[in-house]
Write a protein that holds these residues in place. Structure first.
Motif, PDB file in Angstrom:
ATOM      1  N   VAL A   6       3.866 -19.107  -0.055  1.00  0.00           N
ATOM      2  CA  VAL A   6       3.834 -19.315  -1.503  1.00  0.00           C
ATOM      3  C   VAL A   6       3.055 -18.200  -2.201  1.00  0.00           C
ATOM      4  O   VAL A   6       3.319 -17.872  -3.349  1.00  0.00           O
ATOM      5  CB  VAL A   6       3.214 -20.696  -1.826  1.00  0.00           C
ATOM      6  N   ALA A   7       2.123 -17.579  -1.498  1.00  0.00           N
ATOM      7  CA  ALA A   7       1.218 -16.587  -2.092  1.00  0.00           C
ATOM      8  C   ALA A   7       1.638 -15.140  -1.828  1.00  0.00           C
ATOM      9  O   ALA A   7       0.818 -14.235  -1.933  1.00  0.00           O
ATOM     10  CB  ALA A   7      -0.191 -16.823  -1.584  1.00  0.00           C
ATOM     11  N   ASN A   8       2.896 -14.912  -1.483  1.00  0.00           N
ATOM     12  CA  ASN A   8       3.441 -13.562  -1.321  1.00  0.00           C
ATOM     13  C   ASN A   8       2.712 -12.749  -0.245  1.00  0.00           C
ATOM     14  O   ASN A   8       2.075 -11.735  -0.542  1.00  0.00           O
ATOM     15  CB  ASN A   8       3.417 -12.837  -2.668  1.00  0.00           C
ATOM     16  N   PRO A   9       2.810 -13.167   1.010  1.00  0.00           N
ATOM     17  CA  PRO A   9       2.092 -12.456   2.071  1.00  0.00           C
ATOM     18  C   PRO A   9       2.543 -11.007   2.264  1.00  0.00           C
ATOM     19  O   PRO A   9       1.747 -10.176   2.685  1.00  0.00           O
ATOM     20  CB  PRO A   9       2.373 -13.297   3.320  1.00  0.00           C
ATOM     21  N   GLU A  10       3.777 -10.685   1.931  1.00  0.00           N
ATOM     22  CA  GLU A  10       4.244  -9.305   2.061  1.00  0.00           C
ATOM     23  C   GLU A  10       3.420  -8.372   1.188  1.00  0.00           C
ATOM     24  O   GLU A  10       3.105  -7.259   1.579  1.00  0.00           O
ATOM     25  CB  GLU A  10       5.731  -9.186   1.696  1.00  0.00           C
ATOM     26  N   ARG A  11       3.057  -8.834   0.025  1.00  0.00           N
ATOM     27  CA  ARG A  11       2.232  -8.022  -0.877  1.00  0.00           C
ATOM     28  C   ARG A  11       0.833  -7.833  -0.308  1.00  0.00           C
ATOM     29  O   ARG A  11       0.253  -6.747  -0.390  1.00  0.00           O
ATOM     30  CB  ARG A  11       2.167  -8.660  -2.261  1.00  0.00           C
ATOM     31  N   VAL A  12       0.291  -8.874   0.282  1.00  0.00           N
ATOM     32  CA  VAL A  12      -1.038  -8.782   0.896  1.00  0.00           C
ATOM     33  C   VAL A  12      -1.021  -7.777   2.042  1.00  0.00           C
ATOM     34  O   VAL A  12      -1.930  -6.953   2.172  1.00  0.00           O
ATOM     35  CB  VAL A  12      -1.501 -10.171   1.389  1.00  0.00           C
ATOM     36  N   LEU A  13       0.013  -7.810   2.868  1.00  0.00           N
ATOM     37  CA  LEU A  13       0.117  -6.872   3.979  1.00  0.00           C
ATOM     38  C   LEU A  13       0.215  -5.438   3.473  1.00  0.00           C
ATOM     39  O   LEU A  13      -0.375  -4.525   4.049  1.00  0.00           O
ATOM     40  CB  LEU A  13       1.316  -7.212   4.863  1.00  0.00           C
ATOM     41  N   SER A  14       0.930  -5.241   2.393  1.00  0.00           N
ATOM     42  CA  SER A  14       1.047  -3.912   1.790  1.00  0.00           C
ATOM     43  C   SER A  14      -0.309  -3.427   1.267  1.00  0.00           C
ATOM     44  O   SER A  14      -0.693  -2.273   1.472  1.00  0.00           O
ATOM     45  CB  SER A  14       2.073  -3.948   0.661  1.00  0.00           C
ATOM     46  N   ILE A  15      -1.036  -4.301   0.619  1.00  0.00           N
ATOM     47  CA  ILE A  15      -2.373  -3.956   0.105  1.00  0.00           C
ATOM     48  C   ILE A  15      -3.302  -3.603   1.264  1.00  0.00           C
ATOM     49  O   ILE A  15      -4.034  -2.615   1.209  1.00  0.00           O
ATOM     50  CB  ILE A  15      -2.949  -5.120  -0.730  1.00  0.00           C
ATOM     51  N   ALA A  16      -3.261  -4.400   2.322  1.00  0.00           N
ATOM     52  CA  ALA A  16      -4.107  -4.145   3.491  1.00  0.00           C
ATOM     53  C   ALA A  16      -3.782  -2.789   4.100  1.00  0.00           C
ATOM     54  O   ALA A  16      -4.687  -2.011   4.419  1.00  0.00           O
ATOM     55  CB  ALA A  16      -3.914  -5.256   4.522  1.00  0.00           C
ATOM     56  N   GLU A  17      -2.511  -2.499   4.238  1.00  0.00           N
ATOM     57  CA  GLU A  17      -2.090  -1.224   4.824  1.00  0.00           C
ATOM     58  C   GLU A  17      -2.579  -0.044   3.997  1.00  0.00           C
ATOM     59  O   GLU A  17      -3.096   0.933   4.533  1.00  0.00           O
ATOM     60  CB  GLU A  17      -0.565  -1.208   4.934  1.00  0.00           C
ATOM     61  N   ARG A  18      -2.428  -0.135   2.688  1.00  0.00           N
ATOM     62  CA  ARG A  18      -2.884   0.944   1.803  1.00  0.00           C
ATOM     63  C   ARG A  18      -4.404   1.095   1.837  1.00  0.00           C
ATOM     64  O   ARG A  18      -4.929   2.160   1.527  1.00  0.00           O
ATOM     65  CB  ARG A  18      -2.417   0.693   0.370  1.00  0.00           C
TER      66      ARG A  18
END
Length: 70
Positions: free
Chosen positions: A32-44
């Motif tokens: 529900v909280a958009n984990p793909e976006r979190v993974l992208s932020i973590a990677e950056r």
């Protein structure tokens, strides 16, 4: 509730100062909280991730990630 992901951006930026060499962070995240976006932020922010577990319920999926510094 963090629609702008400001909290997660701050977390990945500041956690580097507290993690021991070779250490990791585990985080449970909901679909529900958009984990793909979190993974992208973590990677950056210099983190790599691995999926440790996942579980599906009637309304959402949960993911347990392990993050380590790159």
């Amino acid at each position: 509730y963090d629609p702008g992901k400001k909290l997660i951006i701050r977390f990945f930026s500041e956690a580097k100062n507290y993690i021991n060499p070779g250490g990791s962070v585990q985080m449970l995240y909901s679909s529900v909280a958009n984990p793909e976006r979190v993974l992208s932020i973590a990677e950056r922010s210099g983190w790599k991730h691995s999926l440790m577990a996942r579980e599906k319920t009637l309304s959402e999926r949960f993911f347990l990630y392990r993050f380590t510094l790159q």
